[in-house]
Structures are given as C-alpha cells and as structure tokens.
Design a protein around this motif. Structure first.
Motif, PDB file in Angstrom:
ATOM      1  N   THR A  38       0.806  -1.082  -0.007  1.00 52.18           N
ATOM      2  CA  THR A  38       0.071   0.104  -0.053  1.00 52.18           C
ATOM      3  C   THR A  38       0.890   1.399   0.035  1.00 52.18           C
ATOM      4  O   THR A  38       0.782   2.129   0.923  1.00 52.18           O
ATOM      5  CB  THR A  38      -0.984   0.157   1.319  1.00 52.18           C
ATOM      6  N   VAL A  39       1.370   1.372  -1.051  1.00 50.32           N
ATOM      7  CA  VAL A  39       2.537   2.607  -1.269  1.00 50.32           C
ATOM      8  C   VAL A  39       1.618   3.700  -1.660  1.00 50.32           C
ATOM      9  O   VAL A  39       0.826   3.490  -2.550  1.00 50.32           O
ATOM     10  CB  VAL A  39       3.812   2.277  -2.073  1.00 50.32           C
ATOM     11  N   PRO A  40       1.972   4.924  -1.153  1.00 53.05           N
ATOM     12  CA  PRO A  40       1.248   6.155  -1.649  1.00 53.05           C
ATOM     13  C   PRO A  40       1.374   6.392  -3.056  1.00 53.05           C
ATOM     14  O   PRO A  40       2.250   6.064  -3.682  1.00 53.05           O
ATOM     15  CB  PRO A  40       1.948   7.467  -0.813  1.00 53.05           C
ATOM     16  N   ARG A  41       0.240   6.802  -3.687  1.00 48.28           N
ATOM     17  CA  ARG A  41       0.094   6.999  -5.162  1.00 48.28           C
ATOM     18  C   ARG A  41       0.334   8.437  -5.431  1.00 48.28           C
ATOM     19  O   ARG A  41      -0.370   9.224  -4.927  1.00 48.28           O
ATOM     20  CB  ARG A  41      -1.292   6.636  -5.668  1.00 48.28           C
ATOM     21  N   PHE A  42       1.365   8.464  -6.351  1.00 46.91           N
ATOM     22  CA  PHE A  42       1.335  10.363  -6.674  1.00 46.91           C
ATOM     23  C   PHE A  42       0.325  10.617  -7.691  1.00 46.91           C
ATOM     24  O   PHE A  42       0.098   9.812  -8.526  1.00 46.91           O
ATOM     25  CB  PHE A  42       2.840  10.164  -7.527  1.00 46.91           C
ATOM     26  N   LEU A  43      -0.206  11.703  -7.352  1.00 43.13           N
ATOM     27  CA  LEU A  43      -1.318  12.236  -7.823  1.00 43.13           C
ATOM     28  C   LEU A  43      -0.996  13.167  -9.421  1.00 43.13           C
ATOM     29  O   LEU A  43      -2.052  13.781  -9.771  1.00 43.13           O
ATOM     30  CB  LEU A  43      -2.376  12.835  -7.106  1.00 43.13           C
ATOM     31  N   HIS A  44       0.105  13.176  -9.678  1.00 41.43           N
ATOM     32  CA  HIS A  44       0.499  14.186 -10.968  1.00 41.43           C
ATOM     33  C   HIS A  44       0.193  15.514 -10.553  1.00 41.43           C
ATOM     34  O   HIS A  44      -0.385  16.354 -11.249  1.00 41.43           O
ATOM     35  CB  HIS A  44      -0.040  13.712 -12.247  1.00 41.43           C
ATOM     36  N   TYR A  45       0.586  15.820  -9.475  1.00 38.73           N
ATOM     37  CA  TYR A  45       0.012  17.110  -8.810  1.00 38.73           C
ATOM     38  C   TYR A  45       1.201  17.499  -7.652  1.00 38.73           C
ATOM     39  O   TYR A  45       1.710  16.941  -6.956  1.00 38.73           O
ATOM     40  CB  TYR A  45      -1.118  16.900  -8.282  1.00 38.73           C
ATOM     41  N   THR A  46       1.416  19.093  -7.969  1.00 35.52           N
ATOM     42  CA  THR A  46       2.714  19.435  -7.079  1.00 35.52           C
ATOM     43  C   THR A  46       2.316  20.736  -6.585  1.00 35.52           C
ATOM     44  O   THR A  46       1.300  21.518  -7.053  1.00 35.52           O
ATOM     45  CB  THR A  46       4.015  19.390  -7.811  1.00 35.52           C
ATOM     46  N   ALA A  47       2.836  21.262  -5.456  1.00 39.40           N
ATOM     47  CA  ALA A  47       2.265  22.407  -4.622  1.00 39.40           C
ATOM     48  C   ALA A  47       3.488  23.142  -4.006  1.00 39.40           C
ATOM     49  O   ALA A  47       4.256  22.499  -3.512  1.00 39.40           O
ATOM     50  CB  ALA A  47       0.999  22.344  -3.771  1.00 39.40           C
ATOM     51  N   TRP A  48       3.468  24.408  -3.876  1.00 36.94           N
ATOM     52  CA  TRP A  48       4.457  25.245  -3.520  1.00 36.94           C
ATOM     53  C   TRP A  48       3.588  25.882  -2.323  1.00 36.94           C
ATOM     54  O   TRP A  48       2.451  26.372  -2.597  1.00 36.94           O
ATOM     55  CB  TRP A  48       4.960  26.469  -4.226  1.00 36.94           C
ATOM     56  N   LEU A  49       4.219  25.822  -1.169  1.00 36.41           N
ATOM     57  CA  LEU A  49       3.372  26.622   0.127  1.00 36.41           C
ATOM     58  C   LEU A  49       4.256  27.582   0.547  1.00 36.41           C
ATOM     59  O   LEU A  49       5.452  27.500   0.839  1.00 36.41           O
ATOM     60  CB  LEU A  49       3.298  25.366   1.233  1.00 36.41           C
ATOM     61  N   GLY A  50       3.651  28.903   0.708  1.00 39.57           N
ATOM     62  CA  GLY A  50       4.386  29.720   1.532  1.00 39.57           C
ATOM     63  C   GLY A  50       3.844  30.408   2.827  1.00 39.57           C
ATOM     64  O   GLY A  50       2.549  30.484   2.787  1.00 39.57           O
ATOM     65  N   LEU A  51       4.797  30.772   3.379  1.00 35.35           N
ATOM     66  CA  LEU A  51       4.269  31.721   4.747  1.00 35.35           C
ATOM     67  C   LEU A  51       4.771  33.193   4.673  1.00 35.35           C
ATOM     68  O   LEU A  51       6.044  33.267   4.465  1.00 35.35           O
ATOM     69  CB  LEU A  51       4.615  30.982   5.912  1.00 35.35           C
TER      70      LEU A  51
END
Ligand SMILES: Cc1cc2nc3c(=O)[nH]c(=O)nc-3n(C[C@H](O)[C@H](O)[C@H](O)COP(=O)(O)OP(=O)(O)OC[C@H]3O[C@@H](n4cnc5c(N)ncnc54)[C@H](O)[C@@H]3O)c2cc1C
Length: 391
Positions: free
Chosen positions: A164-177
């Motif tokens: 049950t390895v995590p599946r990549f959703l072809h989606y990436t994000a940058w998070l900023g504070l």
C-alpha cells in the motif's frame, strides 16, 4: 483498571488521539521518531467539522481564538483579477485558517508531557489475544492497543497491508508563509484564484501573516528547482495583484514544495488491537481541506468506540465501519477536485470558471453550505460525558 495505548506518531492525528483517550480515562504513550515534536509547513484551514471535532477534545474555542476567519471558499477570482464570486458583505466565513505550528502546539499542550517519547522509531508491531507490542529503536513496549498515526508512509500500514505505497497524483504544490506588514494596501480576507490548470490560494493565518498555496500538474514527483520561488513566479508572475508581489516577497526559507500523494483505498482500518488513523489510513489530495480534519474526527470516533465495549477488536471494527466509508468518499472527491484544478483539468477549470461566472454570488452563499453539508455538518460522537459539549 486504567487501560493503556501506544500511539505511533506525534502529528495532528496522533496528538488528537492522545487527548481523546485521556478524556475517556485511558493512558497512552506517544512514540514519535523525530527528536523534537514539532509541525513543519505553512498553514491549513479548519472546516466546521474539524472545529467541532476539536470541541469534543475541549480545544475548539482555543482554535477559534488563534485562527483567522477566511473567505477563500467565497472569494473566487480569475487570473486577471476579476471576481467569479464575491464574499458576502457581512457574516462569518465557514473556515478558520491557522498556522500549522500553532494548531500542533495547541494539541501538544493538551497532552500530558509524560506521555510523549521522542526520537523513538517504531519498526514492528505484533499482537496476541491479550495485548499488542511494538518494537522500536530503543526496545519494546506493550499495551492494550496500538493506534498507528504514523503518516502517509506508515510503516505499520505497510506491515499490515504490504504494497500500500502512496500513489502520486501528478500534482505538485508550493506553500508559502509570509509576514504581510509591508502590504498595508491589501485586505487579506482569503481568496482562491484559478487559471489554466493551476490555482493560487491565500488564507490569512494571523494578524499580518498569510499562508499561500500554488498548485499545478507535474509529470513526476521530486522535480525540484534551485530557486523554488522563481519556479513559482514563472507560473503566476502575470496573475493579478498581489499574487506576484506575495510570492516575490516570501523568503526562500518559507517556501516549501510538496508532491501530492494519496493512500490507496484500504480494505479496513482495523486489524485486531491495531487501528490505522489519519494520513496512515487515508492520506488524500488537499483539495477539500480535509486531511487534518478527518484525522481529528478519527481520533474522537475511535475513543467513542472504546467507551462502548471493553472488547478492543470489536471497538476497532466499529471505528472502521464509521470512518472508512466517509474518509474514502472524501478522498475520492478531493482527488477529483484536484484533477479539475490542476493538470489535465485545463478544460475542466475553464468550464468550472464559466459556470461559476453565471451563478450570482448570493446564490453561491446559499448553496455552498448545503452542498458541503455532508462534509461540514459532521457531529462528534459522545465521549461518554467526558467531552465538552459540541457546538
Ligand atoms: C498541501 C497540503 C495542504 C493541506 N491542507 C489542509 C487543510 O487545509 N485542512 C486539513 O484539514 N488538512 C490539510 N492537509 C492535510 C493534513 O496536513 C494531513 O492530513 C495531516 O497533517 C495528517 O496528520 P497525521 O497526524 O495523520 O500525519 P503526519 O502529520 O504525517 O504525522 C505522522 C507522524 O508520525 C511520525 N512517524 C512516522 N513513522 C514513524 C515511526 N516509524 N515511528 C514513530 N513515529 C513515526 C512522523 O514523524 C510524524 O510526526 C493538507 C495537506 C497538504 C499536503
């Protein structure tokens, strides 16, 4: 006789579980592999169901006090600065935005310090009819039950459910504070701007502080740039003010890059005296703002199930029956929304924007709570008179 639990993982799910168990009279040991329990990352939003789950832990009012109301669900914008939908002139938004570190600290302060053991990595779990034992980097520990709140890569889940390895959703994000004291010209009330296959979310998380997230498609995980701020600016540099200014002003050290994965659907969250909880059970795409919310709901539900029967495997079966359908449905919906907002969703995003343009804001204010009711209207189960009255 006081019963004892081992909680693997000191994230939001593990700490919420410790508090819930304390409220029903159990003792627990939280084993966390990092040397100092702390949450990294920028911010998150707490939906009404999440705040109600915190109410059941006696922490809802404090979360309301340290969080900021955000209109990101109502203030929907196009890349040129137009409004697809406006927030109402008055009223309270449904979401509270909060710095992750502050939410984590709130939970941490509510757990007895003697319950926490850091720098301990759990490597194995085994059980018999009477107890369960974990093997860890400093030895072994036995208790009545184990809650695996060890996150998306959960070693315990992989032991119980190999493959049950995590599946990549072809989606990436940058998070900023970002500290916004230099942005006195902008009123940060929360917003969501969507463009072709990408979005930019802004939540106020404190006075003069915002959390932003930029999401888009990615062919593969772990693609990294020398300058992530520049990479983000390339995607939104010509979007409406203040988006480019915000990205540009965010210190590089306060920009994080995450690749979005989910845990495949599990057949159960319970295996005898071991239960999976939070991201270990159902890590999901962030597009419904529900991962942390569901882990807190899990914690309250698991404790309530333990008040109903002394038989732990039976209590965990009930926990599984209550939690799996809901969390797997939310994960599916979140994945679909994520797909629509990013990569292959170019047409979908444009179609959605076109549709939203046709809806008057006042109609949106009416239909959104109804549409979200299955998610947001969740009520915490009774913790046997120990929990604060849910609001
Ligand atoms: C971009 C993004 C935005 C999000 N926004 C929101 C939002 O707005 N609202 C919301 O509700 N949710 C949101 N989420 C989801 C939320 O962040 C997660 O669902 C939540 O933090 C999961 O908490 P957890 O405790 O289950 O797991 P984790 O936070 O991953 O904690 C697991 C812990 O277990 C420890 N651990 C792991 N293995 C071991 C081991 N072998 N032994 C001991 N310890 C171990 C880890 O060190 C870690 O501390 C978002 C997620 C992402 C990626």
């Amino acid at each position: 006789m006081t019963r004892s639990a081992i909680i693997v993982g000191g994230g939001i799910g593990g700490l919420a579980t410790a508090i819930a168990l304390q409220r029903i009279g159990w003792t627990a040991t939280v084993l966390e592999r990092v040397p100092a329990i702390a949450e990294v990352g920028a911010g998150l939003s707490l939906s009404p169901n999440a705040v109600r789950a915190l109410d059941a832990l006696g922490l809802g009012d404090r979360a309301r006090a340290i969080g900021m109301p955000t209109w990101a669900t109502h203030n929907l914008r196009t890349t040129d600065g137009g409004h697809l939908l406006h927030p109402p002139a008055a009223g309270t938004p449904p979401l509270i935005a909060i710095r992750r570190a502050r939410l984590h600290d709130l939970l941490l302060q509510a757990v007895p310090a003697s319950w926490l053991q850091t720098g301990i990595e759990v490597t194995d779990v085994h059980q018999d009819d009477h107890s369960v034992t974990v093997t860890h980097s400093a030895g072994e520990l036995t208790a009545d039950l184990v809650v695996a709140a060890d996150g998306i890569h959960s070693p315990i889940r992989q032991q119980l459910f190999p493959g049950t390895v995590p599946r990549f959703l072809h989606y990436t994000a940058w998070l900023g504070l970002l500290n916004t004291s230099a942005f006195k010209d902008v009123d940060f009330i929360g917003s969501m701007t969507s463009g072709r296959g990408r979005y930019f979310l802004i939540h106020p998380v404190a006075q003069d502080q915002i959390y932003w997230a930029l999401g888009t498609a990615a062919d593969a995980p772990a693609i990294r740039h020398d300058d992530e701020r520049l990479a983000a600016l390339r995607l939104v540099g010509d979007w409406h003010d203040p988006i480019p200014r915000l990205v540009d002003a965010t210190p590089a050290t306060d920009i994080r890059r995450v690749d979005i994965h989910e845990v495949p659907r599990l057949p159960t969250y319970a295996a005898g005296r071991v239960a999976l909880l939070g991201d270990a059970a159902h890590a999901m795409s962030p597009d419904r703002g529900q991962g942390a919310a569901q882990s807190i709901e899990d914690a309250v539900t698991l404790a309530a199930a333990l008040t109903r029967t002394p038989d732990i495997p039976e209590a965990f079966r009930h926990y599984d029956q209550e939690r799996r359908p809901r969390t797997q449905r939310i994960a599916r919906d979140a994945r679909r929304t994520g797909r629509q907002m990013t990569g292959s969703g170019i047409t979908a995003t444009l179609a959605t924007n076109g549709l939203l343009r046709m809806i008057p804001s006042s109609t949106w204010h009416r239909i959104l709570p109804r549409a979200m009711a299955p998610l947001w209207a969740w009520q915490p189960p009774d913790l046997g008179g120990h929990a604060a009255k849910a609001k």
